[in-house]
Motif scaffolding. Structure first.
Motif, PDB file in Angstrom:
ATOM      1  N   LEU A  43      17.861  -5.530 -13.215  1.00  0.00           N
ATOM      2  CA  LEU A  43      17.575  -4.644 -12.087  1.00  0.00           C
ATOM      3  C   LEU A  43      18.638  -3.557 -11.972  1.00  0.00           C
ATOM      4  O   LEU A  43      19.834  -3.830 -11.928  1.00  0.00           O
ATOM      5  N   GLU A  44      18.190  -2.330 -11.963  1.00  0.00           N
ATOM      6  CA  GLU A  44      19.047  -1.175 -11.755  1.00  0.00           C
ATOM      7  C   GLU A  44      18.454  -0.373 -10.616  1.00  0.00           C
ATOM      8  O   GLU A  44      17.501  -0.794  -9.984  1.00  0.00           O
ATOM      9  N   THR A  45      18.980   0.795 -10.366  1.00  0.00           N
ATOM     10  CA  THR A  45      18.417   1.643  -9.330  1.00  0.00           C
ATOM     11  C   THR A  45      16.963   1.937  -9.674  1.00  0.00           C
ATOM     12  O   THR A  45      16.665   2.475 -10.745  1.00  0.00           O
ATOM     13  N   THR A  46      16.074   1.549  -8.806  1.00  0.00           N
ATOM     14  CA  THR A  46      14.641   1.690  -9.067  1.00  0.00           C
ATOM     15  C   THR A  46      13.866   1.616  -7.761  1.00  0.00           C
ATOM     16  O   THR A  46      14.415   1.249  -6.723  1.00  0.00           O
ATOM     17  N   ASN A  47      12.610   1.940  -7.821  1.00  0.00           N
ATOM     18  CA  ASN A  47      11.711   1.773  -6.687  1.00  0.00           C
ATOM     19  C   ASN A  47      10.914   0.496  -6.882  1.00  0.00           C
ATOM     20  O   ASN A  47      10.432   0.224  -7.982  1.00  0.00           O
ATOM     21  N   LEU A  48      10.781  -0.280  -5.830  1.00  0.00           N
ATOM     22  CA  LEU A  48       9.949  -1.478  -5.858  1.00  0.00           C
ATOM     23  C   LEU A  48       8.732  -1.217  -4.994  1.00  0.00           C
ATOM     24  O   LEU A  48       8.861  -0.791  -3.835  1.00  0.00           O
ATOM     25  N   ASN A  49       7.557  -1.482  -5.532  1.00  0.00           N
ATOM     26  CA  ASN A  49       6.316  -1.311  -4.797  1.00  0.00           C
ATOM     27  C   ASN A  49       5.965  -2.630  -4.115  1.00  0.00           C
ATOM     28  O   ASN A  49       5.639  -3.611  -4.786  1.00  0.00           O
ATOM     29  N   VAL A  50       6.062  -2.668  -2.790  1.00  0.00           N
ATOM     30  CA  VAL A  50       5.753  -3.866  -2.020  1.00  0.00           C
ATOM     31  C   VAL A  50       4.429  -3.631  -1.292  1.00  0.00           C
ATOM     32  O   VAL A  50       4.279  -2.650  -0.567  1.00  0.00           O
ATOM     33  N   THR A  51       3.453  -4.541  -1.534  1.00  0.00           N
ATOM     34  CA  THR A  51       2.147  -4.399  -0.893  1.00  0.00           C
ATOM     35  C   THR A  51       1.799  -5.655  -0.108  1.00  0.00           C
ATOM     36  O   THR A  51       2.272  -6.752  -0.425  1.00  0.00           O
ATOM     37  N   ALA A  52       0.969  -5.483   0.903  1.00  0.00           N
ATOM     38  CA  ALA A  52       0.451  -6.595   1.694  1.00  0.00           C
ATOM     39  C   ALA A  52      -1.060  -6.444   1.778  1.00  0.00           C
ATOM     40  O   ALA A  52      -1.560  -5.386   2.168  1.00  0.00           O
ATOM     41  N   SER A  53      -1.777  -7.482   1.378  1.00  0.00           N
ATOM     42  CA  SER A  53      -3.242  -7.481   1.449  1.00  0.00           C
ATOM     43  C   SER A  53      -3.675  -8.547   2.444  1.00  0.00           C
ATOM     44  O   SER A  53      -3.238  -9.702   2.354  1.00  0.00           O
ATOM     45  N   LEU A  54      -4.495  -8.156   3.399  1.00  0.00           N
ATOM     46  CA  LEU A  54      -4.985  -9.123   4.381  1.00  0.00           C
ATOM     47  C   LEU A  54      -6.057  -9.994   3.762  1.00  0.00           C
ATOM     48  O   LEU A  54      -6.936  -9.509   3.044  1.00  0.00           O
ATOM     49  N   VAL A  55      -5.977 -11.299   4.031  1.00  0.00           N
ATOM     50  CA  VAL A  55      -6.959 -12.257   3.541  1.00  0.00           C
ATOM     51  C   VAL A  55      -7.429 -13.122   4.708  1.00  0.00           C
ATOM     52  O   VAL A  55      -6.687 -13.383   5.640  1.00  0.00           O
ATOM     53  N   GLY A  56      -8.701 -13.527   4.656  1.00  0.00           N
ATOM     54  CA  GLY A  56      -9.269 -14.382   5.689  1.00  0.00           C
ATOM     55  C   GLY A  56     -10.148 -13.612   6.642  1.00  0.00           C
ATOM     56  O   GLY A  56     -10.272 -12.389   6.559  1.00  0.00           O
ATOM     57  N   VAL A  57     -10.759 -14.338   7.549  1.00  0.00           N
ATOM     58  CA  VAL A  57     -11.644 -13.759   8.554  1.00  0.00           C
ATOM     59  C   VAL A  57     -11.213 -14.302   9.921  1.00  0.00           C
ATOM     60  O   VAL A  57     -11.151 -15.518  10.121  1.00  0.00           O
ATOM     61  N   ALA A  58     -10.908 -13.390  10.830  1.00  0.00           N
ATOM     62  CA  ALA A  58     -10.467 -13.791  12.169  1.00  0.00           C
ATOM     63  C   ALA A  58     -11.597 -14.496  12.911  1.00  0.00           C
ATOM     64  O   ALA A  58     -12.747 -14.073  12.869  1.00  0.00           O
ATOM     65  N   LEU A  59     -11.250 -15.592  13.571  1.00  0.00           N
ATOM     66  CA  LEU A  59     -12.235 -16.343  14.338  1.00  0.00           C
ATOM     67  C   LEU A  59     -12.585 -15.638  15.646  1.00  0.00           C
ATOM     68  O   LEU A  59     -13.702 -15.736  16.132  1.00  0.00           O
ATOM     69  N   THR A  60     -11.600 -14.921  16.211  1.00  0.00           N
ATOM     70  CA  THR A  60     -11.810 -14.144  17.427  1.00  0.00           C
ATOM     71  C   THR A  60     -11.008 -12.853  17.315  1.00  0.00           C
ATOM     72  O   THR A  60     -10.089 -12.753  16.510  1.00  0.00           O
ATOM     73  N   SER A  61     -11.348 -11.870  18.133  1.00  0.00           N
ATOM     74  CA  SER A  61     -10.595 -10.620  18.110  1.00  0.00           C
ATOM     75  C   SER A  61      -9.320 -10.765  18.935  1.00  0.00           C
ATOM     76  O   SER A  61      -9.194 -11.666  19.752  1.00  0.00           O
ATOM     77  N   GLY A  62      -8.372  -9.874  18.695  1.00  0.00           N
ATOM     78  CA  GLY A  62      -7.133  -9.881  19.457  1.00  0.00           C
ATOM     79  C   GLY A  62      -5.967  -9.464  18.597  1.00  0.00           C
ATOM     80  O   GLY A  62      -6.112  -9.221  17.403  1.00  0.00           O
TER      81      GLY A  62
END
Length: 75
Positions: A43-62
């Protein structure tokens, strides 16, 4: 690099509760919370691509939240 959180589902994703979670990836590699993490070789000076993907289905809103901490350990 490790991801730690107190709210994790059975697949290592950050849990929002209500059957919804976030799958986290660094440079395209999935990283499970509270696991041994992933190695970033030469690891040297670099850019890291961090992603978040939502998974699942909400049972109720909120509103909900989840948080985690990325920990970089040097060896």
């Amino acid at each position: 690099m490790k991801l730690t959180s107190s709210r994790v589902d059975q697949n290592g994703n950050l849990s929002f509760g209500n059957s919804v979670a976030a799958k986290i990836a660094i440079n395209g590699t999935d990283i499970s919370a509270n696991s041994s993490g992933i190695e970033l070789n030469a690891l040297e000076t670099t850019n890291l691509n961090v992603t978040a993907s939502l998974v699942g289905v909400a049972l109720t809103s909120g509103e909900s939240s989840a948080s985690g901490v990325l920990v970089l350990e040097a060896k």
